[in-house]
Design an enzyme around this catalytic site. Structure first.
Site, PDB file in Angstrom:
ATOM      1  N   ASP A  56       0.858  -1.266   0.046  1.00  0.00           N
ATOM      2  CA  ASP A  56       0.015  -0.123  -0.019  1.00  0.00           C
ATOM      3  C   ASP A  56       0.854   1.233  -0.167  1.00  0.00           C
ATOM      4  O   ASP A  56       0.559   2.374  -0.657  1.00  0.00           O
ATOM      5  CB  ASP A  56      -0.814   0.154   1.210  1.00  0.00           C
ATOM      6  CG  ASP A  56      -1.974  -1.124   1.145  1.00  0.00           C
ATOM      7  OD1 ASP A  56      -2.082  -1.753   0.291  1.00  0.00           O
ATOM      8  OD2 ASP A  56      -2.338  -1.446   2.271  1.00  0.00           O
TER       9      ASP A  56
HETATM   10  N1  LIG Z   1       2.063   1.204  10.508  1.00  0.00           N
HETATM   11  C1  LIG Z   1       0.855   1.446  11.158  1.00  0.00           C
HETATM   12  O1  LIG Z   1       0.676   2.027  12.199  1.00  0.00           O
HETATM   13  C2  LIG Z   1      -0.355   0.733  10.645  1.00  0.00           C
HETATM   14  C3  LIG Z   1      -1.422   0.360  11.309  1.00  0.00           C
HETATM   15  C4  LIG Z   1      -2.415  -0.309  10.833  1.00  0.00           C
HETATM   16  C5  LIG Z   1      -2.542  -0.549   9.600  1.00  0.00           C
HETATM   17  N2  LIG Z   1      -1.458   0.000   8.718  1.00  0.00           N
HETATM   18  C6  LIG Z   1      -1.618  -0.327   7.127  1.00  0.00           C
HETATM   19  O2  LIG Z   1      -0.865  -1.069   6.818  1.00  0.00           O
HETATM   20  C7  LIG Z   1      -0.470  -0.944   5.429  1.00  0.00           C
HETATM   21  C8  LIG Z   1       1.157  -0.927   5.381  1.00  0.00           C
HETATM   22  O3  LIG Z   1       1.656  -0.870   4.144  1.00  0.00           O
HETATM   23  P1  LIG Z   1       2.840  -1.655   3.824  1.00  0.00           P
HETATM   24  O4  LIG Z   1       3.249  -1.405   2.404  1.00  0.00           O
HETATM   25  O5  LIG Z   1       3.932  -1.820   4.775  1.00  0.00           O
HETATM   26  O6  LIG Z   1       2.353  -3.270   3.593  1.00  0.00           O
HETATM   27  P2  LIG Z   1       1.099  -3.958   2.841  1.00  0.00           P
HETATM   28  O7  LIG Z   1       0.237  -2.955   2.166  1.00  0.00           O
HETATM   29  O8  LIG Z   1       0.302  -4.366   4.179  1.00  0.00           O
HETATM   30  O9  LIG Z   1       1.624  -5.018   2.128  1.00  0.00           O
HETATM   31  C9  LIG Z   1       2.462  -5.941   2.879  1.00  0.00           C
HETATM   32  C10 LIG Z   1       2.600  -7.004   1.827  1.00  0.00           C
HETATM   33  O10 LIG Z   1       3.798  -7.590   2.039  1.00  0.00           O
HETATM   34  C11 LIG Z   1       3.543  -8.985   1.623  1.00  0.00           C
HETATM   35  N3  LIG Z   1       4.309 -10.168   2.179  1.00  0.00           N
HETATM   36  C12 LIG Z   1       3.544 -10.828   3.289  1.00  0.00           C
HETATM   37  N4  LIG Z   1       4.467 -11.873   3.910  1.00  0.00           N
HETATM   38  C13 LIG Z   1       5.401 -11.881   3.177  1.00  0.00           C
HETATM   39  C14 LIG Z   1       6.507 -12.310   3.152  1.00  0.00           C
HETATM   40  N5  LIG Z   1       6.966 -13.291   3.809  1.00  0.00           N
HETATM   41  N6  LIG Z   1       7.695 -12.189   2.150  1.00  0.00           N
HETATM   42  C15 LIG Z   1       7.561 -11.257   1.350  1.00  0.00           C
HETATM   43  N7  LIG Z   1       6.308 -10.454   1.165  1.00  0.00           N
HETATM   44  C16 LIG Z   1       5.399 -10.694   2.274  1.00  0.00           C
HETATM   45  C17 LIG Z   1       2.238  -9.018   1.397  1.00  0.00           C
HETATM   46  O11 LIG Z   1       2.085  -9.514  -0.168  1.00  0.00           O
HETATM   47  P3  LIG Z   1       2.171 -11.201  -0.416  1.00  0.00           P
HETATM   48  O12 LIG Z   1       1.129 -11.843   0.274  1.00  0.00           O
HETATM   49  O13 LIG Z   1       1.993 -11.104  -2.230  1.00  0.00           O
HETATM   50  O14 LIG Z   1       3.431 -11.769   0.031  1.00  0.00           O
HETATM   51  C18 LIG Z   1       1.637  -7.787   1.158  1.00  0.00           C
HETATM   52  O15 LIG Z   1       1.127  -7.272   0.169  1.00  0.00           O
HETATM   53  C19 LIG Z   1      -1.051   0.498   5.253  1.00  0.00           C
HETATM   54  O16 LIG Z   1      -2.138   0.133   4.384  1.00  0.00           O
HETATM   55  C20 LIG Z   1      -1.232   1.084   6.418  1.00  0.00           C
HETATM   56  O17 LIG Z   1      -2.427   2.001   6.369  1.00  0.00           O
HETATM   57  C21 LIG Z   1      -0.585   0.496   9.080  1.00  0.00           C
END
Ligand SMILES: NC(=O)c1ccc[n+]([C@@H]2O[C@H](COP(=O)([O-])OP(=O)(O)OC[C@H]3O[C@@H](n4cnc5c(N)ncnc54)[C@H](OP(=O)(O)O)[C@@H]3O)[C@@H](O)[C@H]2O)c1
Ligand SMILES: NC(=O)c1ccc[n+]([C@@H]2O[C@H](COP(=O)([O-])OP(=O)(O)OC[C@H]3O[C@@H](n4cnc5c(N)ncnc54)[C@H](OP(=O)(O)O)[C@@H]3O)[C@@H](O)[C@H]2O)c1
Lengths: 480, 94, 94, 480
Positions: D407
């Site tokens: 994301d």
């Molecule tokens: N930081 C905060 O405080 C917080 C709190 C709540 C929500 N969020 C939300 O969380 C999101 C964070 O974004 P992000 O870009 O860090 O991550 P993300 O959008 O959640 O995407 C994480 C990606 O990691 C991949 N993944 C999972 N396990 C893996 C592995 N073992 N090896 C390689 N890839 C793996 C997954 O794809 P695959 O399944 O294809 O591997 C997934 O698409 C944002 O939407 C944010 O709003 C953040």
């Protein structure tokens, strides 16, 4: 009397009123810190005060209304008339007087609490005020008197100096530090005697002594401070009067007094520091320094190669200018030239010049001094610029008009490490094509240091009272 | 020292902290009005004055209390009005 | 409602205001440690737990109080230590 | 019992201890908000807690120490061991558990206060605690139980979701809003019955009912919230546990509890809002939205023209790169790839590349998640950049390594107004010359929306577990 017993309804209501008014005070102070919301902040605080007064009346079971009404009506009349009739330029004096009045009120409240039956033997205000008795009450009464008294006479002196009913020069008595220490020790002894040694009962004689000493201390604390520092001193005394109110709160067991008073005390202290910082000074320097006194001996310095011009020449140059920046200073306030400035600016605008005003944060003798004056003369808001916004613009400006400013346009502050002004940010007026500086002489400004601007080849002095000079120029522009 | 006074210290300390934090970055233009407004608030001592003037403490307390009410009211009414006047200058120009 | 409770409301309101103002611009990096640290402070309830556990209120109060002390202590000790660990990571790298 | 009587010395000392500890808490929280001072802030707060505990012991006249000591020792042991053994990536779960523990403690304190002799008929804690009796006490006991209970079970659910012992997906029961409203009404009725109708005396049965209901409410409030939102929920529950402590303070008449509890309550609420803002969400949206649940049906979307690469190719490209930016995301945490990242970075640095890490404020599943992980792997501090600092640099960068981020690197957030991400600031990784994106599949991220980065012509997917992929690349770099 607050305690474990259930409160009667009126007290309950009163306390909720107090709590809401405290919240309103806090939000009000916060809002007053931003230009957009300042007006609402002031009104909110005024509403909070009204609410608190009503709550106080609700809280009291038996009221003897005559005394209250007389005091309220007379006080409100005086306050209203004074605040309506005061001229914009006399605001600082007025605030000083009001502040002194508040300090005196806290002193009187403490004395009345004593007169109410002595501390701490008798209950204070019956059911209406929490009645915590003991040494603390005596101490609170004494401190309220001390701080209130210092605020009172200190503010009066500040008023006299600002209103020029008394020399603005620091008055440095020989051995003043020793005198101050002696006074402090004396007052501490009297208070301790009254509160502890005499067993919590404060003798009337001791009370009177403390009142007298507090008055003297207010005077000795403020007379060594120069007139230019008075705004800082008033802000400090304002903080004191908050503390005095808080002490009265301790004496009466009133939480709304304690909270609101200490709120103002703390906020006032911070504001004082912010003001000092804007003047590149420290608080200690203001209070103990006698700054301006020592420096005053330096006078205006020797000047070489100073050019001057007359009104007609200046009028000619200005009439041809494309861009003009007006830099007002304390001299504009002294000569009440704000309307004349505006008139001239209008004429020049009609001739096609762009007019801007550059406001130094500490120009004048109180923060915001220039803004208030120019606002009085209806200068359009979008023509006013703070120093940071406009300081880069001078170099591309045709004509700068310095009107009674001195320290705030002194280039020595940028270059001369020995100057008392060194480090204070100043306006880069000397970078403009032509500078006209209007003042009565080559005399020094607030800091009494030599102004190297006057020796710049592109600077021309126009001697005389600023308002007269401006009127002459305006006449010449009109005719020419 | 009584329990009530101790509790009053809690409010005192908290109010000081709140006061310190309320004012952070005030533009120089607002220093004077803010000072003047805070000055008006310090007239809160008017509550104590009212309690003294209208209470049941005898003639001396009445008289001194009345004077206290008078001076406190000058501070409050004058303070808020003068602040309003100053701020009007800023406001009318936007 | 008693006078003491009313006074407690003064401190409550003031503490809320102070709390609101204490945190203004926290960089995202510190959100978690700050949350964790604040969490440890909320273990202040340990004082009440101690009063209950060690007071004179009978067996039930002792037992329940002791459990309260236990859980509150987990919160306090664990909370501060875990915060310290997180912050160590930032600190050791400057 | 606080009242007009003079306090004994031990109580006086205790109160001063409390006041000092309150000040220390406030300063501590303030310091924790800045990177440089955060550590001192935490220690100051810990010191404040110790001081407060000592003051509490001083205040109590008669102590039955066994119970206290047992609770303290066992609790400290559990807390210390848990905090030492927890892995960095499990911090959020741990904080949730601690928080639940605190909520439970407040609940138990309120119950103990009841067990102490019933509210309000008997004096509470003798001389040790201010004993204000009445409806308010009953109400405070009830509220402390309610809020403490909600905090407790809510935190447990948050823990289970974060630790993946329970599905992170929002569980949306049919009619959940109606159920919640019903529960709220029920609990309000029970509390009102217990406190007012039964005359300020709380019946044991009602107490137990409120406990049960509070547990249920904690569960129903948290299960509809997605696992990704748990950090915000924990922060909110943390604020609750502060309020629960404050309520316990009201019940016991303890000002230090009231002040510290409401301090944390207010600060926690602000922090929650700050966290929401960083995620471009509103608090209401988190609590009521069931966000992620509805969107989850959307899946990862259809992709066209996605290119992929293998580890060897990637290794070749990287070995030649001058400038490399590493963009970690939640996937790095899942695969525990932080050490592998650091190893590869070291190798590439040895080959002459400049390495920087770009940290999105909400990358991962808790704020600061990436910082903590990379810190664990000893990544040099000066290589870490916040999004704002580095977002302009991508366009002049040779290779970007996206490690399990989704994301936070989705260009659709900038362009596609229909995307749930629209408006969230994202990293401009697609502006770099070459992008390698490591994840296991084309599956969606937290928000479950299509990521248009994957279709960019300069992006190459490297499928597989991030740690394994990184180790393969490192091996290839070493050999090549
Ligand atoms: N930081 C905060 O405080 C917080 C709190 C709540 C929500 N969020 C939300 O969380 C999101 C964070 O974004 P992000 O870009 O860090 O991550 P993300 O959008 O959640 O995407 C994480 C990606 O990691 C991949 N993944 C999972 N396990 C893996 C592995 N073992 N090896 C390689 N890839 C793996 C997954 O794809 P695959 O399944 O294809 O591997 C997934 O698409 C944002 O939407 C944010 O709003 C953040
Ligand atoms: N703003 C604040 O809050 C504040 C508070 C305290 C101190 N200060 C200090 O005050 C100074 C303010 O600087 P400033 O540049 O505004 O003024 P300044 O340095 O005080 O100089 C004012 C000048 O105005 C001239 N003047 C006086 N009456 C005049 C009249 N009727 N017509 C024309 N000119 C007249 C004086 O020169 P002649 O005698 O030759 O005419 C004097 O040199 C700074 O040093 C600042 O630190 C400011």
């Amino acid at each position: 009397m607050l305690g474990a017993a259930n409160l009667p309804l009126n007290e309950l209501l009163a306390h909720f009123g107090y709590i809401v008014s405290i919240l309103m005070f806090m939000v009000g102070i916060m809002l007053m810190g931003r230009v957009k919301t300042a007006k609402n902040g002031n009104r909110l605080a005024a509403g909070a005060m009204l609410l608190a007064v009503i709550a106080q009346l609700v809280q009291m079971k038996t009221i003897d209304p005559v005394w209250i009404v007389v005091g309220l009506v007379v006080g409100a009349l005086i306050g209203a008339v004074a605040s309506i009739r005061v001229q914009m330029t006399q605001m600082p004096e007025m605030v000083a007087l009001f502040n002194g009045s508040g300090g005196l009120a806290s002193l009187l409240v403490a004395v009345a609490a004593y007169a109410y039956g002595g501390i701490p033997s008798q209950p204070l205000a019956g059911a209406t005020i929490a009645g915590s008795r003991g040494d603390v009450n005596g101490l609170a009464v004494m401190l309220s008197i001390l701080i209130g008294g210092v605020t009172f006479t200190g503010s009066i002196i500040a008023f006299l100096k600002l209103a020029e009913k008394m020399s603005g020069k620091p008055i440095l008595l020989p051995g003043r530090h020793a005198v101050n220490i002696l006074l402090a020790v004396l007052v501490a002894v009297f208070i301790a005697l009254g509160v502890w040694v005499l067993g919590g009962g404060v003798g009337l004689a001791l009370l009177v002594l403390v009142i007298l000493l507090s008055f003297i201390m207010g005077i000795t604390l403020v007379i060594p401070i120069g007139g230019g520092d008075m705004p800082v001193v008033i802000s400090l005394l304002n903080s004191y009067s908050g503390v005095a109110a808080a002490m009265a709160g301790f004496a009466l067991g009133s939480h709304v007094l304690i909270v609101s008073g200490s709120l103002v005390g703390a906020a006032g202290l911070i504001l004082t520091q912010i003001m000092c910082k804007a003047m590149n000074r420290s608080l200690a320097n203001v209070v103990f320094g006698g700054f301006g006194a020592e420096a005053a001996t330096g006078g205006g310095g020797e000047y070489k190669n100073v050019k001057s011009a007359d009104a007609e020449t200046a009028a000619m140059v200005m009439a041809d200018a494309q861009s003009i920046i007006i830099v007002p200073g304390y001299g504009m306030a002294v000569s009440q030239a704000q309307h004349a400035v505006r008139e001239l600016a209008k004429l020049l605008e009609a001739k096609g010049a762009s007019i801007r005003y550059a406001i130094h944060p500490v120009a004048g003798r109180m923060p915001g001094h220039m803004n208030v004056l120019l606002a009085e003369a209806n200068v359009p808001y979008e023509q006013l610029f703070e120093m940071d916004q406009i300081n880069e613009e001078f170099k591309s400006t045709d004509v700068v008009l310095v009107i009674g400013a001195n320290d705030t346009v002194n280039p020595a502050a940028k270059t001369d490490k020995t100057s008392p002004l060194y480090g204070m940010p100043v306006m880069n007026v000397e970078e403009a094509k032509t500078v006209f500086t209007m003042k009565r002489s080559l005399g020094g400004g607030f800091a009494q240091v030599k102004n190297t601007l006057f020796e710049c080849p592109n600077n021309f002095m126009i001697y005389g009272d600023a308002r007269k000079t401006l009127e002459e120029i305006a006449k010449a522009v009109k005719e020419g | 020292m009584t329990g009530e006074v101790i509790i009053a210290f809690y409010t005192f300390v908290l109010a000081c902290v709140a006061g310190f934090q309320l004012i952070s970055k005030v533009p120089p233009t607002l220093h004077t009005p803010l000072m003047s407004g805070a000055n008006a608030i310090s007239g809160i001592t008017i509550l104590g004055a009212i309690a003294m003037a209208g209470g049941t403490g005898g003639f001396a307390a009445h008289i001194i209390g009345m004077l206290a009410v008078l001076f406190a009211t000058v501070n409050v009414v004058g303070g808020f009005m003068v602040t309003e006047r100053m701020l009007k200058m800023f406001g009318s120009r936007k």
